[in-house]
Design a protein around this motif. Structure first.
Motif, PDB file in Angstrom:
ATOM      1  N   GLY A   1      -3.790  16.775 -30.181  1.00  0.00           N
ATOM      2  CA  GLY A   1      -2.863  16.560 -29.106  1.00  0.00           C
ATOM      3  C   GLY A   1      -1.598  16.177 -29.784  1.00  0.00           C
ATOM      4  O   GLY A   1      -1.576  15.985 -31.087  1.00  0.00           O
TER       5      GLY A   1
ATOM      6  N   THR B   1      -1.083  15.740 -22.675  1.00  0.00           N
ATOM      7  CA  THR B   1      -0.813  16.357 -23.838  1.00  0.00           C
ATOM      8  C   THR B   1      -1.903  15.733 -24.880  1.00  0.00           C
ATOM      9  O   THR B   1      -1.721  16.531 -26.289  1.00  0.00           O
ATOM     10  CB  THR B   1       0.421  15.947 -24.443  1.00  0.00           C
ATOM     11  OG1 THR B   1       0.767  14.541 -24.681  1.00  0.00           O
ATOM     12  CG2 THR B   1       1.316  16.919 -23.522  1.00  0.00           C
ATOM     13  N   ILE B   2      -2.837  14.867 -24.826  1.00  0.00           N
ATOM     14  CA  ILE B   2      -3.692  14.285 -25.800  1.00  0.00           C
ATOM     15  C   ILE B   2      -5.190  14.861 -25.270  1.00  0.00           C
ATOM     16  O   ILE B   2      -5.595  14.627 -24.187  1.00  0.00           O
ATOM     17  CB  ILE B   2      -3.784  12.979 -26.162  1.00  0.00           C
ATOM     18  CG1 ILE B   2      -2.249  12.772 -26.885  1.00  0.00           C
ATOM     19  CG2 ILE B   2      -5.049  12.736 -27.050  1.00  0.00           C
ATOM     20  CD1 ILE B   2      -2.240  11.301 -27.109  1.00  0.00           C
ATOM     21  N   ASP B   3      -5.968  15.311 -26.100  1.00  0.00           N
ATOM     22  CA  ASP B   3      -7.517  15.792 -25.843  1.00  0.00           C
ATOM     23  C   ASP B   3      -8.359  14.551 -25.798  1.00  0.00           C
ATOM     24  O   ASP B   3      -8.734  14.127 -26.931  1.00  0.00           O
ATOM     25  CB  ASP B   3      -7.942  16.663 -26.686  1.00  0.00           C
ATOM     26  CG  ASP B   3      -9.218  17.388 -26.112  1.00  0.00           C
ATOM     27  OD1 ASP B   3      -9.733  16.824 -25.322  1.00  0.00           O
ATOM     28  OD2 ASP B   3      -9.689  18.666 -26.647  1.00  0.00           O
TER      29      ASP B   3
END
Length: 461
Positions: free
Chosen positions: A178, A218-220
């Motif tokens: 991400g 936006t970050i996994d």
């Protein structure tokens, strides 16, 4: 300490890549999901853990392989993360940058290797494209045991992220977990020793929530969670600790305000485990030291920034002076050492009277002086040390003193630089070097022993 300590490290290619911003974003996002977190900072930094603590609602800790060995490091990791769902370690400087700049000792890499912690490499990709893949490939290839398992992109253009992610993964085989875009509204203010303290940061809670909201998008986070679960159970032999003093609790005054806030939480915890009761006070706002104290631990901070307020609190200055003249055991590190001076030059250039136990002036050098790790060798017997004993220490300051003392000989771990420092006697340790009690738990024990002796003398009188 029986759990596996799920954990990961957020490290970076260089200082200024946004490690603390990304770490706070990830911490806050997981806290918002209802998880209980522990956080750690690699190395001696005091300020970054304050931001972690603000997020997780508990004290963040330092893990430092210059101050103590790998067993103690893993012990403190397991001890402080024992009842937590997830631990996040924030790296220091560039991933491989260690003692002396050209070794990996005490680097983020060293800590990740010693604790078997999977690493997420944070890259500032502003102005980069395929070159980001070259950086990742180089960092992974430099050491076969880097343990770099994923990449997070900071200051990344959302439009180019899919292509950049694809290119990095194709070229390196390392998954990209991400990104964070450039977030001007979430910047953390800085000053001469790094970030401003949490108490001074503007709109911090709002910034942290904005970072967490962005991380959710936006970050996994699910990938990071699974990565943390892959970390093995820490392996260690616990350090040998002195037995707690029998006449506890010993009341130890410690300053906690904007001027004084730099301390290693594990050192304070060890004091308590050995028989101390910490009594907080404010040299800025309170009129005198707390009543019936047995010792004083003046921690570091920014007395130069708050010199006028500290100087105006004349009853507190007199209280500290009188207590030390009567033999109150005292440890005074860096900012605490400056506070004991006759005068301090403030950030405004003015000269401000202080406690006056140290007949000297603390002045602005306008540059970092004697920055970094050092090893101290005691030149005489004192409250904490016996002549000839050595201990690791750390200095980080722009201000210097017209009299640094001569009770310790300091030497840099690389090169030939050395100097005399520290005022010490049977009741005092005062100097710029910061100590960590887990480097030698006897330092904490000797301090408390002297505090106990002072109590006996006071009660007899």
């Amino acid at each position: 300490m029986g759990n596996n300590v799920p954990r990961m490290m957020l490290a970076a290619a260089n200082s200024g890549a946004g490690k603390t911003t990304v770490t706070c974003a990830v911490l806050q996002a997981f806290v918002n999901r209802g998880l209980k977190l522990a956080s750690f900072k690699c190395g001696p930094d005091y300020i970054d853990p304050m931001f972690h603590s603000e997020v997780i609602g508990a004290k963040s800790r330092n893990l430092d392989l210059f101050f103590y060995n790998e067993d103690t490091t893993n012990y403190l990791l397991a001890k402080n993360a024992a009842d937590c769902d997830l631990s996040v370690l924030e790296g220091v400087m560039g991933f491989y940058d260690g003692v002396g700049g050209f070794t990996t000792q005490a680097s983020s890499y060293h800590l990740a290797k010693a604790t078997a912690t999977p690493v997420v490499l944070v890259l500032n990709v502003h102005g980069m494209s395929l070159s980001a893949a070259a950086q990742v490939k180089g960092f992974v290839a430099l050491r076969e045991d880097s343990n770099i398992k994923a990449v997070l992109l900071n200051r990344c253009n959302p439009m180019t992220y899919p292509t950049l992610k694809q290119a990095i993964e194709a070229e390196t085989g390392i998954p990209v977990a991400g990104f964070l875009p450039k977030l001007d509204d979430c910047s953390l203010e800085s000053r001469h020793l790094g970030l401003v303290t949490v108490a001074e940061a503007q709109n911090l809670k709002q910034k942290l929530q904005l970072l967490a909201e962005q991380a959710e998008q936006t970050i996994d986070l699910a990938f990071l969670w699974e990565l943390a679960q892959s970390a093995p159970k820490p392996a260690f032999t616990p350090p040998a600790l002195p037995k707690p003093l029998q006449n506890a609790p010993l009341r130890i005054a410690i300053p906690r305000d904007n001027a004084f806030c730099f301390c290693y939480e594990d050192s304070l915890t060890l004091l308590c485990e050995l028989g101390a009761e910490l009594v907080e006070f404010s040299p800025i706002a309170d009129s005198a030291l707390p009543a019936d104290i047995d010792g004083l631990f003046l921690v570091g901070g920014y007395p130069e920034v708050y010199a006028q307020q500290l100087s105006q609190n004349k009853t507190m200055l007199q209280s500290v002076y009188t207590a030390l003249q009567k033999g109150l055991p005292c440890i005074a590190e860096c900012g605490g050492f400056m506070y004991l001076h006759k005068t301090i030059e403030g950030v405004d250039g003015g000269s401000y009277p202080m406690v006056g136990v140290i007949d000297a002036t603390s002045f602005n050098t306008h540059k970092l002086c004697r920055f970094g790790y050092t090893t101290l060798t005691a030149q005489c017997d004192s409250m904490l040390f016996r002549a000839g004993e050595t201990t690791p220490a750390h200095e980080f300051h722009y201000w210097d003193s017209t009299d640094n003392g001569n009770c310790e000989h300091a030497k840099k771990p690389t090169g030939n630089r050395n100097w005399q420092c520290v005022h010490a006697n049977e009741n005092l340790y005062a100097g710029y070097p910061h100590l960590h009690f887990y480097s030698d738990p006897m330092l904490a024990y000797r301090f408390l022993q002297q505090c106990a002796n002072h109590r006996k003398k006071r009660d007899h009188e």
